[in-house]
Design an enzyme around this catalytic site. Structure first.
Site, PDB file in Angstrom:
ATOM      1  N   LYS A 190     -20.138 -24.113 -33.695  1.00  0.00           N
ATOM      2  CA  LYS A 190     -19.571 -25.466 -33.884  1.00  0.00           C
ATOM      3  C   LYS A 190     -20.059 -26.315 -32.720  1.00  0.00           C
ATOM      4  O   LYS A 190     -19.528 -26.243 -31.617  1.00  0.00           O
ATOM      5  CB  LYS A 190     -18.056 -25.353 -33.870  1.00  0.00           C
ATOM      6  CG  LYS A 190     -17.239 -26.430 -34.569  1.00  0.00           C
ATOM      7  CD  LYS A 190     -17.533 -27.862 -34.297  1.00  0.00           C
ATOM      8  CE  LYS A 190     -16.538 -28.591 -33.442  1.00  0.00           C
ATOM      9  NZ  LYS A 190     -17.145 -29.777 -32.827  1.00  0.00           N
ATOM     10  N   GLY A 243     -16.436 -25.861 -22.703  1.00  0.00           N
ATOM     11  CA  GLY A 243     -15.966 -27.244 -22.754  1.00  0.00           C
ATOM     12  C   GLY A 243     -14.919 -27.491 -21.688  1.00  0.00           C
ATOM     13  O   GLY A 243     -14.913 -26.830 -20.635  1.00  0.00           O
ATOM     14  N   SER A 244     -14.026 -28.399 -21.974  1.00  0.00           N
ATOM     15  CA  SER A 244     -13.042 -28.819 -20.964  1.00  0.00           C
ATOM     16  C   SER A 244     -11.909 -27.791 -20.835  1.00  0.00           C
ATOM     17  O   SER A 244     -11.585 -27.100 -21.806  1.00  0.00           O
ATOM     18  CB  SER A 244     -12.457 -30.172 -21.364  1.00  0.00           C
ATOM     19  OG  SER A 244     -11.774 -30.038 -22.594  1.00  0.00           O
ATOM     20  N   GLU A 246      -8.807 -28.398 -20.779  1.00  0.00           N
ATOM     21  CA  GLU A 246      -7.683 -28.785 -21.644  1.00  0.00           C
ATOM     22  C   GLU A 246      -7.881 -28.188 -23.049  1.00  0.00           C
ATOM     23  O   GLU A 246      -6.963 -27.579 -23.607  1.00  0.00           O
ATOM     24  CB  GLU A 246      -7.594 -30.322 -21.755  1.00  0.00           C
ATOM     25  CG  GLU A 246      -7.256 -31.026 -20.439  1.00  0.00           C
ATOM     26  CD  GLU A 246      -8.409 -31.053 -19.419  1.00  0.00           C
ATOM     27  OE1 GLU A 246      -9.584 -30.935 -19.839  1.00  0.00           O
ATOM     28  OE2 GLU A 246      -8.127 -31.165 -18.207  1.00  0.00           O
ATOM     29  N   VAL A 247      -9.079 -28.339 -23.601  1.00  0.00           N
ATOM     30  CA  VAL A 247      -9.328 -27.777 -24.937  1.00  0.00           C
ATOM     31  C   VAL A 247      -9.460 -26.248 -24.840  1.00  0.00           C
ATOM     32  O   VAL A 247      -9.027 -25.522 -25.736  1.00  0.00           O
ATOM     33  CB  VAL A 247     -10.580 -28.423 -25.582  1.00  0.00           C
ATOM     34  CG1 VAL A 247     -10.867 -27.792 -26.939  1.00  0.00           C
ATOM     35  CG2 VAL A 247     -10.384 -29.917 -25.746  1.00  0.00           C
ATOM     36  N   GLY A 248     -10.002 -25.768 -23.732  1.00  0.00           N
ATOM     37  CA  GLY A 248     -10.106 -24.314 -23.532  1.00  0.00           C
ATOM     38  C   GLY A 248      -8.744 -23.633 -23.642  1.00  0.00           C
ATOM     39  O   GLY A 248      -8.614 -22.555 -24.224  1.00  0.00           O
ATOM     40  N   GLU A 265     -15.699 -20.902 -20.931  1.00  0.00           N
ATOM     41  CA  GLU A 265     -16.594 -21.442 -19.887  1.00  0.00           C
ATOM     42  C   GLU A 265     -16.215 -22.914 -19.728  1.00  0.00           C
ATOM     43  O   GLU A 265     -16.530 -23.726 -20.596  1.00  0.00           O
ATOM     44  CB  GLU A 265     -18.068 -21.334 -20.323  1.00  0.00           C
ATOM     45  CG  GLU A 265     -18.505 -19.979 -20.868  1.00  0.00           C
ATOM     46  CD  GLU A 265     -18.504 -18.878 -19.833  1.00  0.00           C
ATOM     47  OE1 GLU A 265     -18.586 -19.194 -18.634  1.00  0.00           O
ATOM     48  OE2 GLU A 265     -18.396 -17.710 -20.230  1.00  0.00           O
ATOM     49  N   CYS A 299     -21.470 -29.124 -15.620  1.00  0.00           N
ATOM     50  CA  CYS A 299     -20.183 -28.511 -15.249  1.00  0.00           C
ATOM     51  C   CYS A 299     -20.187 -27.938 -13.834  1.00  0.00           C
ATOM     52  O   CYS A 299     -19.193 -27.991 -13.125  1.00  0.00           O
ATOM     53  CB  CYS A 299     -19.833 -27.413 -16.241  1.00  0.00           C
ATOM     54  SG  CYS A 299     -21.146 -26.206 -16.443  1.00  0.00           S
ATOM     55  N   GLU A 398     -12.256 -33.588 -12.407  1.00  0.00           N
ATOM     56  CA  GLU A 398     -13.656 -33.579 -12.850  1.00  0.00           C
ATOM     57  C   GLU A 398     -14.004 -34.936 -13.457  1.00  0.00           C
ATOM     58  O   GLU A 398     -13.370 -35.370 -14.419  1.00  0.00           O
ATOM     59  CB  GLU A 398     -13.860 -32.473 -13.898  1.00  0.00           C
ATOM     60  CG  GLU A 398     -15.310 -32.299 -14.287  1.00  0.00           C
ATOM     61  CD  GLU A 398     -15.524 -31.224 -15.350  1.00  0.00           C
ATOM     62  OE1 GLU A 398     -14.687 -31.115 -16.261  1.00  0.00           O
ATOM     63  OE2 GLU A 398     -16.535 -30.506 -15.263  1.00  0.00           O
TER      64      GLU A 398
HETATM   65  P1  NAD Z   1     -14.441 -30.775 -24.928  1.00  0.00           P
HETATM   66  O1  NAD Z   1     -13.549 -29.696 -24.480  1.00  0.00           O
HETATM   67  O2  NAD Z   1     -13.862 -32.095 -25.226  1.00  0.00           O
HETATM   68  O3  NAD Z   1     -15.199 -30.328 -26.270  1.00  0.00           O
HETATM   69  C1  NAD Z   1     -15.930 -29.144 -26.350  1.00  0.00           C
HETATM   70  C2  NAD Z   1     -15.992 -28.691 -27.796  1.00  0.00           C
HETATM   71  O4  NAD Z   1     -14.666 -28.402 -28.228  1.00  0.00           O
HETATM   72  C3  NAD Z   1     -16.556 -29.700 -28.777  1.00  0.00           C
HETATM   73  O5  NAD Z   1     -17.353 -29.031 -29.725  1.00  0.00           O
HETATM   74  C4  NAD Z   1     -15.304 -30.255 -29.448  1.00  0.00           C
HETATM   75  O6  NAD Z   1     -15.544 -30.701 -30.760  1.00  0.00           O
HETATM   76  C5  NAD Z   1     -14.426 -29.015 -29.471  1.00  0.00           C
HETATM   77  N1  NAD Z   1     -12.990 -29.291 -29.574  1.00  0.00           N
HETATM   78  C6  NAD Z   1     -12.321 -30.429 -29.234  1.00  0.00           C
HETATM   79  N2  NAD Z   1     -10.998 -30.301 -29.512  1.00  0.00           N
HETATM   80  C7  NAD Z   1     -10.839 -29.049 -29.995  1.00  0.00           C
HETATM   81  C8  NAD Z   1      -9.699 -28.300 -30.420  1.00  0.00           C
HETATM   82  N3  NAD Z   1      -8.475 -28.826 -30.420  1.00  0.00           N
HETATM   83  N4  NAD Z   1      -9.884 -27.023 -30.825  1.00  0.00           N
HETATM   84  C9  NAD Z   1     -11.103 -26.460 -30.820  1.00  0.00           C
HETATM   85  N5  NAD Z   1     -12.229 -27.129 -30.446  1.00  0.00           N
HETATM   86  C10 NAD Z   1     -12.092 -28.402 -30.035  1.00  0.00           C
HETATM   87  O7  NAD Z   1     -15.590 -30.841 -23.846  1.00  0.00           O
HETATM   88  P2  NAD Z   1     -16.808 -31.862 -23.751  1.00  0.00           P
HETATM   89  O8  NAD Z   1     -16.273 -33.188 -23.356  1.00  0.00           O
HETATM   90  O9  NAD Z   1     -17.651 -31.750 -24.980  1.00  0.00           O
HETATM   91  O10 NAD Z   1     -17.665 -31.212 -22.555  1.00  0.00           O
HETATM   92  C11 NAD Z   1     -17.408 -31.460 -21.233  1.00  0.00           C
HETATM   93  C12 NAD Z   1     -16.669 -30.304 -20.599  1.00  0.00           C
HETATM   94  O11 NAD Z   1     -17.376 -29.084 -20.789  1.00  0.00           O
HETATM   95  C13 NAD Z   1     -16.565 -30.474 -19.095  1.00  0.00           C
HETATM   96  O12 NAD Z   1     -15.277 -30.094 -18.661  1.00  0.00           O
HETATM   97  C14 NAD Z   1     -17.617 -29.489 -18.571  1.00  0.00           C
HETATM   98  O13 NAD Z   1     -17.407 -29.095 -17.239  1.00  0.00           O
HETATM   99  C15 NAD Z   1     -17.495 -28.373 -19.548  1.00  0.00           C
HETATM  100  N6  NAD Z   1     -18.672 -27.486 -19.557  1.00  0.00           N
HETATM  101  C16 NAD Z   1     -18.580 -26.227 -19.022  1.00  0.00           C
HETATM  102  C17 NAD Z   1     -19.707 -25.388 -18.979  1.00  0.00           C
HETATM  103  C18 NAD Z   1     -19.659 -24.003 -18.365  1.00  0.00           C
HETATM  104  O14 NAD Z   1     -20.602 -23.233 -18.546  1.00  0.00           O
HETATM  105  N7  NAD Z   1     -18.619 -23.637 -17.632  1.00  0.00           N
HETATM  106  C19 NAD Z   1     -20.914 -25.843 -19.501  1.00  0.00           C
HETATM  107  C20 NAD Z   1     -20.971 -27.122 -20.039  1.00  0.00           C
HETATM  108  C21 NAD Z   1     -19.839 -27.942 -20.072  1.00  0.00           C
END
Ligand code: NAD
Length: 495
Positions: A190, A243-244, A246-248, A265, A299, A398
């Site tokens: 996704k 991702g973030s 919060e969503v993690g 991650e 990130c 962040e």
């Molecule tokens: P995000 O958490 O908003 O979204 C990430 C993904 O999650 C997207 O595909 C989004 O559609 C999906 N998503 C959103 N809401 C969801 C839910 N309720 N349930 C399941 N999936 C959902 O993050 P972003 O804004 O796309 O990316 C930025 C973040 O990612 C930053 O915090 C960055 O540090 C982090 N990041 C971490 C790494 C790492 O390797 N540690 C790498 C890249 C980015």
């Protein structure tokens, strides 16, 4: 004004974009959303709509997982040699199509084209790395246990799910799915709703080079619906979320309810600790290079620069000199060194943190605010240097933009304490000519990764992951990552 009148597209990219609207790609074929709902995907460098993608609902996501699960037994049953041959064919095909995928990625994610090409090559290298490892793994291990004939046996899990962010769409797909596929799992990807195009291109290419139907599936849609449905699906065998935080947490909770193993991650607020014995100019150049790379949407970036007191003024002067030279421009312009941020919301976030930080007492040493690029209405921001108290909101949260926060330190002990005063734990760096001190500080900083005299260092074979608010579950890029994609059965016969 059309996009093609502003930038020169490869004919293959133009032909690809003309296929819009894009259905998802599942089971080796297009997988449209029943509702007909579409999401626009925009070039952040010009504000122009590149394409539209289908917005899947929860039932459609569940159907995609079923298709990936159905494809699993045949894929898992292939010999490692047969599976590797197919995956290496995919790696070759991606490499051959590098300029096309790179341009799609540059337009969709607002990434400087040469950097996007680097990401595509990284995907290829990652896939080859994990295929090479999987070729050598011993799946059966005899255990030397008195009174028992015992061994462990490893096999793939089944359909594995992956949710990705928008900052490194194609590279992260490579990091995520390569070990899973090489071990014999099928995958449901996704991508972020802003940056789904390179994933869709990959799925189509995989089918063309003979990856069996249902092995690589791409589902498109909004996080709160499609992402949430994928993470709540009880049939997936493993989940990987990037991702973030919060969503993690939401994804972790959903997986917890089904007892699905999950890798998270997440974000970071990394420190760079700079001692006074460094080449000050070279270190300033390296850190400005890091914070402006992909407009700071990285990130693991160093966003808190901790500088030893006696070189602070000289260091700041070099940073300003270096930042002044950064060419901001459209990702397809070969002169550009820094492109836009991904969308207007991210632009507001970056500018908002600059305002909030200054309102809370931070000093702006250089830059900041929106940037203009002649001929383009994109999401451009100026790089910025803030300084002050590390309790400041801009030093703690962040930002995910080209904004560094500077503070002075006196002793090694103080520098370590400042670096560790954060909820995150992804990546830090230490800069010094003293190798003993470098190793000491690198080990004392609480994070998944510590780099010495460099920042953003990735090598296949070196594990990369986060601790605390930056992640859990084992990380990526190493032998251990491959092993995560096998489940183990212990077999015992009492003698
Ligand atoms: P995000 O958490 O908003 O979204 C990430 C993904 O999650 C997207 O595909 C989004 O559609 C999906 N998503 C959103 N809401 C969801 C839910 N309720 N349930 C399941 N999936 C959902 O993050 P972003 O804004 O796309 O990316 C930025 C973040 O990612 C930053 O915090 C960055 O540090 C982090 N990041 C971490 C790494 C790492 O390797 N540690 C790498 C890249 C980015």
């Amino acid at each position: 004004m059309s996009l093609t009148s502003q930038v020169e597209l490869l004919p293959e990219v133009e032909a690809f974009l003309n296929k819009s609207p894009f259905a998802s790609f599942v089971g080796g074929q297009e997988f449209p959303s029943g509702s007909g709902e579409l999401i626009a995907t925009i070039d952040p460098g010009s504000g122009q709509t590149l394409a539209e993608i289908h917005d899947l609902n929860a039932a459609e996501i569940d159907r995609a997982v079923d298709i990936a699960s159905d494809a699993f037994p045949a894929w898992a049953k292939l010999s490692q040699g047969e599976r590797s041959k197919i995956l290496l064919r995919l790696a070759d095909a991606v490499e051959q199509h590098k300029p096309i995928i790179a341009q799609i990625e540059a337009l969709d994610a607002g990434k400087i084209q040469a950097q996007a090409a680097g990401d595509v090559q990284n995907f290829v290298d990652t896939l080859r790395y994990f295929v090479g490892l999987a070729d050598k793994v011993e799946l059966r291990t005899k255990l030397d246990v008195p009174g028992h004939d015992a061994w462990t046996f490893k096999q793939p899990w089944g359909a594995c799910a992956f949710i990705f962010p928008w900052n490194f769409p194609f590279l992260l797909i490579g990091w995520g799915i390569s070990p899973a596929l090489a071990a014999g799992n099928t995958v449901v990807i996704k991508p972020a709703e802003d940056t789904s195009l390179s994933a869709l291109y990959l799925a189509q290419l995989a089918t063309e080079v003979g990856v069996p139907d249902g092995v690589i599936n791409v589902v498109t849609g909004r996080g709160a619906v499609a992402g949430a449905a994928l993470s709540a699906n009880a049939k997936i065998k493993r989940m990987s979320f990037t991702g973030s935080p919060e969503v993690g947490q939401l994804v972790g909770e959903a997986c917890g309810r089904n007892l699905v193993p999950v890798k998270l991650e997440l974000g970071g607020k990394g420190a760079a600790v700079v001692f006074d014995d460094v080449d000050v100019k070279a270190t300033a150049e390296a850190l400005v290079g890091a914070i402006t790379f992909h407009s700071g949407q990285v990130c693991c970036d160093a966003t808190r620069w901790l500088i030893q007191e006696d070189i602070y003024d000289e260091f700041v002067a070099h940073c300003i000199e270096q930042m002044k030279q950064v060419q901001i421009g459209h990702p397809l312009d070969p002169q550009s060194q820094m492109g836009p941020v991904v969308n207007p919301k991210q632009c507001q976030r970056v500018l908002g943190y600059q305002e909030k930080g200054q309102a809370a007492g931070a000093e702006c040493l250089y830059g900041g605010g929106p940037a203009t690029v002649d001929g383009f209405t994109g999401n451009y921001v100026n790089p910025a240097l803030l300084a002050g108290d590390l309790e400041n909101v801009a030093a703690r949260e962040e930002i995910f933009g080209p904004v560094a926060y500077l503070a002075k330190f006196d002793s090694e002990e103080q520098a370590i304490a400042m670096a560790n005063d954060t909820d995150y734990g992804l990546a830090n760096s230490v800069w010094t000519k003293d190798n003993d001190r470098a190793a000491r500080v690198a080990e004392a900083m609480v994070a998944g990764n510590s780099w010495i005299n460099a920042h953003n260092v990735f090598a296949h074979g070196v594990p990369y992951g986060g601790v605390n608010k930056s992640g859990m579950g084992g990380g990526v890029l190493s032998v251990e990552t491959l092993m995560d994609y096998y489940r183990s059965t212990s077999v015992v016969r009492p003698l």
